[in-house]
Design an enzyme around this catalytic site. Structure first.
Site, PDB file in Angstrom:
ATOM      1  N   LYS A  45       0.839  -1.198   0.000  1.00  0.00           N
ATOM      2  CA  LYS A  45       0.000   0.000   0.000  1.00  0.00           C
ATOM      3  C   LYS A  45       0.875   1.250   0.000  1.00  0.00           C
ATOM      4  CE  LYS A  45      -3.771  -0.472   2.368  1.00  0.00           C
ATOM      5  NZ  LYS A  45      -4.336  -0.802   3.692  1.00  0.00           N
ATOM      6  N   ARG A 114      -3.338   3.106   8.473  1.00  0.00           N
ATOM      7  CA  ARG A 114      -3.635   1.934   7.637  1.00  0.00           C
ATOM      8  C   ARG A 114      -2.474   0.957   7.631  1.00  0.00           C
ATOM      9  NH1 ARG A 114      -4.725   4.553   1.869  1.00  0.00           N
ATOM     10  NH2 ARG A 114      -6.025   2.705   1.607  1.00  0.00           N
ATOM     11  N   GLY A 123      -8.241  -7.334   4.178  1.00  0.00           N
ATOM     12  CA  GLY A 123      -9.097  -7.422   5.358  1.00  0.00           C
ATOM     13  C   GLY A 123      -8.487  -8.165   6.532  1.00  0.00           C
ATOM     14  N   MET A 125      -5.762  -7.253   8.300  1.00  0.00           N
ATOM     15  CA  MET A 125      -5.332  -6.349   9.359  1.00  0.00           C
ATOM     16  C   MET A 125      -6.252  -5.138   9.361  1.00  0.00           C
ATOM     17  SD  MET A 125      -1.277  -6.846   9.227  1.00  0.00           S
ATOM     18  CE  MET A 125      -1.149  -6.474   7.519  1.00  0.00           C
ATOM     19  N   ARG A 358      -3.317  -1.555  -6.474  1.00  0.00           N
ATOM     20  CA  ARG A 358      -2.449  -2.739  -6.388  1.00  0.00           C
ATOM     21  C   ARG A 358      -2.835  -3.693  -7.516  1.00  0.00           C
ATOM     22  NH1 ARG A 358      -5.379  -4.537  -0.977  1.00  0.00           N
ATOM     23  NH2 ARG A 358      -7.359  -5.128  -1.863  1.00  0.00           N
ATOM     24  N   HIS A 478     -14.098 -29.115   8.019  1.00  0.00           N
ATOM     25  CA  HIS A 478     -14.584 -30.393   7.502  1.00  0.00           C
ATOM     26  C   HIS A 478     -15.188 -30.221   6.109  1.00  0.00           C
ATOM     27  CE1 HIS A 478     -17.761 -33.524   7.084  1.00  0.00           C
ATOM     28  NE2 HIS A 478     -16.770 -34.308   7.487  1.00  0.00           N
ATOM     29  N   ARG A 585      -1.218 -48.268 -11.242  1.00  0.00           N
ATOM     30  CA  ARG A 585      -1.235 -49.181 -10.086  1.00  0.00           C
ATOM     31  C   ARG A 585      -2.057 -50.407 -10.458  1.00  0.00           C
ATOM     32  NH1 ARG A 585      -3.085 -44.383  -8.685  1.00  0.00           N
ATOM     33  NH2 ARG A 585      -1.950 -43.029  -7.256  1.00  0.00           N
ATOM     34  N   ARG A 641       3.341 -50.522 -12.210  1.00  0.00           N
ATOM     35  CA  ARG A 641       3.938 -50.981 -10.961  1.00  0.00           C
ATOM     36  C   ARG A 641       3.398 -52.359 -10.589  1.00  0.00           C
ATOM     37  NH1 ARG A 641       2.616 -47.494  -5.749  1.00  0.00           N
ATOM     38  NH2 ARG A 641       0.626 -48.567  -5.946  1.00  0.00           N
ATOM     39  N   GLU A 776      11.410 -44.978  -2.784  1.00  0.00           N
ATOM     40  CA  GLU A 776      10.435 -44.463  -1.815  1.00  0.00           C
ATOM     41  C   GLU A 776      10.816 -44.808  -0.388  1.00  0.00           C
ATOM     42  OE1 GLU A 776       6.592 -46.185  -2.713  1.00  0.00           O
ATOM     43  OE2 GLU A 776       7.510 -48.007  -3.471  1.00  0.00           O
ATOM     44  N   SER A 795      11.617 -44.031 -10.230  1.00  0.00           N
ATOM     45  CA  SER A 795      10.494 -43.116 -10.091  1.00  0.00           C
ATOM     46  C   SER A 795      10.346 -42.841  -8.600  1.00  0.00           C
ATOM     47  CB  SER A 795       9.228 -43.743 -10.661  1.00  0.00           C
ATOM     48  OG  SER A 795       8.139 -42.872 -10.439  1.00  0.00           O
ATOM     49  N   GLY A 797       8.740 -42.216  -5.397  1.00  0.00           N
ATOM     50  CA  GLY A 797       7.421 -42.325  -4.787  1.00  0.00           C
ATOM     51  C   GLY A 797       7.446 -41.455  -3.548  1.00  0.00           C
ATOM     52  N   THR A 798       7.152 -40.167  -3.748  1.00  0.00           N
ATOM     53  CA  THR A 798       7.393 -39.231  -2.649  1.00  0.00           C
ATOM     54  C   THR A 798       6.342 -39.303  -1.546  1.00  0.00           C
ATOM     55  OG1 THR A 798       6.444 -37.563  -4.099  1.00  0.00           O
ATOM     56  CG2 THR A 798       8.836 -37.580  -3.867  1.00  0.00           C
ATOM     57  N   ASN A 799       5.229 -40.014  -1.772  1.00  0.00           N
ATOM     58  CA  ASN A 799       4.301 -40.188  -0.650  1.00  0.00           C
ATOM     59  C   ASN A 799       4.944 -41.063   0.413  1.00  0.00           C
ATOM     60  OD1 ASN A 799       2.567 -38.821  -2.301  1.00  0.00           O
ATOM     61  ND2 ASN A 799       1.358 -40.615  -2.862  1.00  0.00           N
ATOM     62  N   ASP A 800       5.379 -42.250  -0.017  1.00  0.00           N
ATOM     63  CA  ASP A 800       6.041 -43.138   0.944  1.00  0.00           C
ATOM     64  C   ASP A 800       7.371 -42.559   1.415  1.00  0.00           C
ATOM     65  OD1 ASP A 800       4.698 -45.488   1.826  1.00  0.00           O
ATOM     66  OD2 ASP A 800       4.624 -46.154  -0.263  1.00  0.00           O
ATOM     67  N   CYS A 862       6.367 -39.880  -9.074  1.00  0.00           N
ATOM     68  CA  CYS A 862       4.963 -40.270  -9.256  1.00  0.00           C
ATOM     69  C   CYS A 862       4.141 -40.060  -7.996  1.00  0.00           C
ATOM     70  CB  CYS A 862       4.857 -41.703  -9.751  1.00  0.00           C
ATOM     71  SG  CYS A 862       5.504 -42.898  -8.584  1.00  0.00           S
ATOM     72  N   TYR A 882      10.958 -36.374 -15.990  1.00  0.00           N
ATOM     73  CA  TYR A 882       9.526 -36.069 -16.061  1.00  0.00           C
ATOM     74  C   TYR A 882       8.907 -36.041 -14.673  1.00  0.00           C
ATOM     75  CZ  TYR A 882       8.652 -40.985 -15.081  1.00  0.00           C
ATOM     76  OH  TYR A 882       8.608 -42.200 -14.470  1.00  0.00           O
TER      77      TYR A 882
HETATM   78  P1  ADP Z   1      -7.594  -2.482   3.541  1.00  0.00           P
HETATM   79  O1  ADP Z   1      -6.155  -2.791   3.428  1.00  0.00           O
HETATM   80  O2  ADP Z   1      -8.334  -3.404   4.420  1.00  0.00           O
HETATM   81  O3  ADP Z   1      -8.230  -2.244   2.208  1.00  0.00           O
HETATM   82  P2  ADP Z   1      -7.309   0.358   3.840  1.00  0.00           P
HETATM   83  O4  ADP Z   1      -6.146   0.853   4.603  1.00  0.00           O
HETATM   84  O5  ADP Z   1      -7.200   0.409   2.368  1.00  0.00           O
HETATM   85  O6  ADP Z   1      -7.679  -1.090   4.341  1.00  0.00           O
HETATM   86  O7  ADP Z   1      -8.530   1.211   4.307  1.00  0.00           O
HETATM   87  C1  ADP Z   1      -9.837   0.831   4.086  1.00  0.00           C
HETATM   88  C2  ADP Z   1     -10.652   1.957   3.510  1.00  0.00           C
HETATM   89  O8  ADP Z   1     -10.588   3.089   4.326  1.00  0.00           O
HETATM   90  C3  ADP Z   1     -10.157   2.452   2.173  1.00  0.00           C
HETATM   91  O9  ADP Z   1     -10.698   1.727   1.144  1.00  0.00           O
HETATM   92  C4  ADP Z   1     -10.698   3.867   2.132  1.00  0.00           C
HETATM   93  O10 ADP Z   1     -12.001   3.824   1.626  1.00  0.00           O
HETATM   94  C5  ADP Z   1     -10.694   4.255   3.559  1.00  0.00           C
HETATM   95  N1  ADP Z   1      -9.572   5.166   3.819  1.00  0.00           N
HETATM   96  C6  ADP Z   1      -8.332   4.847   4.223  1.00  0.00           C
HETATM   97  N2  ADP Z   1      -7.570   5.944   4.339  1.00  0.00           N
HETATM   98  C7  ADP Z   1      -8.346   6.983   4.014  1.00  0.00           C
HETATM   99  C8  ADP Z   1      -8.138   8.406   3.927  1.00  0.00           C
HETATM  100  N3  ADP Z   1      -6.956   8.954   4.217  1.00  0.00           N
HETATM  101  N4  ADP Z   1      -9.167   9.157   3.558  1.00  0.00           N
HETATM  102  C9  ADP Z   1     -10.355   8.622   3.259  1.00  0.00           C
HETATM  103  N5  ADP Z   1     -10.624   7.304   3.321  1.00  0.00           N
HETATM  104  C10 ADP Z   1      -9.626   6.487   3.690  1.00  0.00           C
HETATM  105 MG    MG Z   2       4.573 -46.319  -2.343  1.00  0.00          MG
HETATM  106 MG    MG Z   3      -7.645  -1.013   0.940  1.00  0.00          MG
END
Ligand code: ADP
Ligand code: MG
Ligand code: MG
Length: 915
Positions: A45, A114, A123, A125, A358, A478, A585, A641, A776, A795, A797-800, A862, A882
């Site tokens: 970022k 941020r 999402g 952090m 990004r 699960h 097999r 085999r 193996e 060949s 046999g990396t499981n065994d 294999c 191979y």
């Molecule tokens: P994430 O990495 O989870 O996307 P961000 O750091 O990008 O988190 O922040 C999430 C949102 O917060 C951004 O998409 C933006 O909409 C808002 N945001 C972050 N910094 C600013 C800022 N300086 N001004 C306005 N909005 C901001």
């Molecule tokens: Mg075997």
């Molecule tokens: Mg973001």
């Protein structure tokens, strides 16, 4: 001479003032101290913000505290005085640039804090907005903006985010207050609350803070900033982030950067807004502007589902200038980065600001389409095109998918993409109901099994369901594990869905769904979609794939074969481009109904003569199997085999027999069947082993019962001669399992060669064939030079080999693997990704030693690893001829092998960039 002035020298060293590490990088006013290449230091970022600033784009100014500060924080648990000093210096520059003051009482500066690591962890952090507000500055903001509603909305958001992220107060504590307020005010939307009400919310939020955190919400803005910064550092090690890193194989030691950035406001009224988007469609790759926005909103409102966002094309009518500018900027960014961009923006009173860009994550279909389009647009080279596609993503072409063109789609929520593919069906809430509705083995009444989470009791329902949706559980829950095994679509851990199994209802974002309602799942992206979409079949012969491989294949230097036991799989594998069978097999052929009795007769026989009689019955059946496979693989080698599993696997279980005997003794004690069963039980008891994996199996069987190897060699070679007479080009490779030394190999090799001579003489025709062995066991790798005196191929046999090197039983590893992964003792499941450090050493040694004795030795792999990209790369690096994998991973292995070769040709090239 050099020792004459040692003291002076060391003194100079000590007194030389070393420049302190640069921890803080400023961006703003048209230039940045960092740039886009500094992802290691600034995080993705921060690097993006710096790069956009340098490019003259409208980015709110700020500074990035680099990842080294986070690493130090992890070590010492605090932020050093030097970092503190540099941060305050940067803050002063920011204040000067903005003409504002953090926490100021007339023109307050507000910032966002941020997180941002080298690899994006969406999402995972946390981010804090509107930092710098307190009881005084909120008044100033209200006056200055002439918009008290906005000021209090910003303040309540800050307390909520700060409370949650920094003070670790559960979100719902705030939500309860907010929802109650909305209720008493009869407000449907957040935006319906007025300034006065929001002021009340602020007062109550402060009480929530006091109650949960046992302290006041900090009024000192600089204290807020320091606390928020350290919380972001801490968030690097929260469970979500750790889990994400484990799943994506990201180093725990990297740390995150912290970006402090002046706020711009999307919540200033109806001419303001915020949104997210992609320069192309990340689901199917179409070259179209893609995204969503909300007016009068801030930050995560768009993705949080508080209100329903609007398609980005509508921005054109809301604010045509901002829309045009956004299109121009993002197009420019895409050209600059030469990849699809995922961007975030905010419009403040009509003016556009860029907040993030990004390289966008995308599905496999999109990855291939975008790569091909960008090559034809001249944006990237063909090589870059195929290097960008993560080989595992090709799997998306092999499963059905949703037809998104036919109808407008309404995404209800997005869960974890636990098992790829698509499913469309009617909701059921229990396994029994699934079975009742769907019936066995038919998709006439397709159902989606919706559960909070699945348990082993749900298996029957999971088997008949078209797809599975759970509200809890992760990628290794699960539901996720079982469906992946079944090759069935699953979306797991869709936390926004409330599942009420008792009342047979599910709720998501205010909508109610009942049993029988239609739902569409996309297991490739995790989307849960309302209603009944059409599905498109798998497209392994997609022209885009052909194009991609036309570019990658010329680079590939090692072969790719498939593991296939029956002609149908062999044909499938060939369609995917397999260049032979690396493992066929033979034991699977003995389980068929018409064969198992002969097999059992052979096992029960007490004399060699009786054994031979039973084997004679099996011979024509085996021969017919091989004929089918040889025909399917015309022109390609087939490695077969000889019998590997312990014999007890062909007999009924001890418990099952004892029950049957018990029943007969009670009901028909004179029945001849009873005697038969008792003999069988006795033999089962004889064969019982405490450690069958290390027991009487592999070449140990062929050595104790040479007639088994004889029969199999005969079946293979007779089949080979037969098809070769038909004109089929046949290259059988007979493979002896589980050897640990030369003598075992020589013993079995001699049998095969003798039988070959007999068959060729009888049929008056010769075919070329090889005799080799699996490697193996660690011992086999250690004495590979010896074994290679008799073996024409190896060949791995990396499981065994993984089982025996680690001493882990593959079938029991799940008891402790999760702990090993979360403790960081293992980085990955060694049965999924070849352990280069340990097992890999044995593999490398085996190849080298084997080739020392026999330079022409053919070497392959294999085990399961043969289709896993990183393992394929390793096999290439150690010089194998191979790799062999399951038919559905052949495409992946082919691309991985080409990428590995390309990386070697162009050192520094990085494969699978879309990861
Ligand atoms: P994430 O990495 O989870 O996307 P961000 O750091 O990008 O988190 O922040 C999430 C949102 O917060 C951004 O998409 C933006 O909409 C808002 N945001 C972050 N910094 C600013 C800022 N300086 N001004 C306005 N909005 C901001
Ligand atoms: Mg075997
Ligand atoms: Mg973001």
């Amino acid at each position: 001479m050099a020792t004459t002035f040692p003291e002076v020298e060391s003194e100079t060293m000590a007194t030389a003032t070393q420049a302190p590490t640069k921890y803080v990088f400023f961006f703003g006013g048209g230039k940045a101290e960092g740039d886009g290449k500094m992802k290691d230091v600034l995080g993705g970022k921060g690097a993006g913000l710096a790069e956009m600033t340098n490019a003259g784009l409208p980015v709110p100014p700020g500074f990035t505290i680099q990842t080294e500060a986070c690493r130090e924080f992890m070590k010492t648990g605090k932020t050093s005085a030097e970092i503190e000093r540099q941060m305050k210096e940067a803050l002063r520059s920011l204040e000067t640039l903005q003409g504002q003051k953090l926490g100021g009482h007339d023109n307050p500066l507000l910032v966002s804090v941020r997180s941002g690591a080298k690899f994006s962890m969406p999402g995972m952090m946390d981010t804090i907005l509107n930092l710098g507000l307190n009881d005084k500055s909120v008044e100033a903001l209200a006056t200055k903006s002439n918009n008290p509603r906005f000021a209090y909305d910003s303040y309540r958001r800050l307390i909520q985010m700060f409370g949650n992220v920094v003070l670790e107060i559960p979100k719902h504590a705030f939500d309860e207050v907010f929802d109650a307020k909305k209720k008493t005010k009869k407000a449907k939307l957040d935006t319906d609350l007025d300034a006065k009400t929001l002021k009340e919310v602020v007062a109550e939020y402060k009480k929530v803070v006091q109650k949960h955190a046992k302290r006041e919400f900090p009024q000192d803005a600089v204290e807020q900033l320091a606390m928020a910064r350290d919380a972001v550092f801490r968030s690097w090690n929260n469970d979500r982030a750790k889990h994400y890193r484990r799943m994506n194989n990201i180093d725990d030691m990297l740390g995150t950067a912290v970006n402090v950035q002046a706020m711009v406001f999307g919540n200033l009224g109806e001419t303001s807004g915020t949104g997210v988007g992609f320069t192309r469609n990340p689901a199917n790759g179409a070259n179209e502007f893609y995204g969503e926005f909300l007016m009068n909103a801030q930050g995560e409102d768009v993705v949080a589902g508080v209100r329903t966002p609007v398609h980005i094309s509508e921005l054109k009518s809301v604010n045509p200038e901002a829309y045009e500018q956004l299109r121009q900027i993002t197009t420019r960014l895409e050209k600059h980065y030469r990849d699809i961009q995922d961007f975030e923006f905010t419009i403040q009173e009509g003016k556009l600001y860029m907040l993030q860009t990004r390289n966008g994550k995308r599905t496999g279909l999109a990855a291939v389409k975008i790569a091909i389009d960008m090559v034809s647009e001249g944006l990237i080279t063909k090589e870059e095109g195929f290097m960008r596609v993560e080989p595992n993503q090709l799997y998306d072409f092999l499963v059905p998918r949703l037809d998104e063109k036919s109808t407008k789609i309404e995404v209800l929520t997005t869960g974890l993409p636990a098992s790829p593919g698509a499913a469309v069906g009617q909701i059921v809430f229990s396994a029994e109901e699934a079975v009742k509705k769907a019936g066995h083995g038919t998709t006439k009444n397709p159902v989606i099994l919706v559960r909070a989470e699945t348990t082993p009791e749900d298996i029957a329902g999971m088997e008949v369901a078209a797809g599975i949706l759970t509200s809890r559980g992760g990628m290794t829950s699960h539901a996720a594990v079982v469906t992946r095994g079944m090759g069935k679509c699953c979306v797991a851990g869709a936390g926004e869905i409330e599942v009420h199994e008792k009342t047979k209802e599910m709720k998501v974002k205010g909508q109610l769904f009942r049993e029988g309602d239609w739902l569409s799942l996309d297991g490739t992206t995790g989307r849960v979609i309302k209603g009944k979409l059409n599905t498109l079949p798998a497209s392994p012969d997609d022209p885009m794939l052909r194009q991609l491989f036309a570019w990658s294949e010329p680079h590939r230097t090692i072969g790719v074969r498939a593991n296939a036991d029956i002609p149908r799989d062999a044909i499938q594998a060939r369609a995917f481009g397999a260049e032979g069978i690396g493992l066929c097999r033979t034991e699977h052929m003995f389980f068929a109904e018409d064969r198992i009795n002969h097999m059992r007769a052979m096992i029960l026989a007490t004399t060699e003569k009786d054994r031979r009689a039973a084997l004679k019955k099996l011979l024509p059946m085996q021969r017919a199997d091989f004929v089918g496979i040889f025909r399917a693989m015309d022109g390609f080698p087939v490695t077969i085999r000889t019998l590997d599993p312990p014999l007890h696997e062909f007999l009924p279980s001890r418990e099952e027999l004892m029950v049957q005997i018990g029943v007969l003794e009670a009901t028909k004690p004179k029945s001849p069947k009873l005697k038969e069963l008792k003999t069988l039980l006795k033999r089962v008891n004889d064969l019982h082993e405490l450690n069958p994996m290390l027991g009487h199996r592999g070449c140990r069987l062929g050595i104790t019962y040479p007639e088994i190897t004889e029969m199999q060699a005969r079946a293979i070679l007779e089949a080979a001669v037969q098809v070769s007479k038909e004109g089929v080009k046949v290259f059988p490779e007979i493979m002896i399992p589980l050897t640990g030394g030369l003598k075992e190999m020589a013993n079995q090799g001699a049998i095969v060669r003798r039988v070959a001579e007999e068959v060729f003489a009888e049929k008056e025709k010769k075919v070329e064939y090889l005799v080799g062995t699996m490697i193996e066991l660690p011992r086999a790798a250690l004495v590979a030079d010896e074994i290679a005196k008799d073996a024409q191929f190896f060949s791995f046999g990396t499981n065994d080999l993984t089982q025996t090197t680690f001493g882990f039983s593959r079938d029991d590893i799940n008891k402790f693997l999760p702990a090993y992964l979360s403790e960081g003792i293992l980085k990955q499941d060694p049965f999924a990704v070849l352990d280069r450090e340990g097992v890999g050493q044995l593999v490398r040694m085996g190849v080298e030693k084997g080739r020392k004795t026999n330079p022409k030795l053919k070497v392959g792999i294999c085990g399961e690893h043969g289709g896993e990209p990183s393992s394929v790369e390793f096999c290439f690096q150690v010089g194998m001829n191979y790799v062999s994998c399951s038919p559905f991973r052949v495409l992946t292995a082919r691309l991985a092998a080409a990428q590995a070769a390309y990386v070697k040709e162009h050192s520094g090239a990085e494969a699978g960039r879309t990861k």
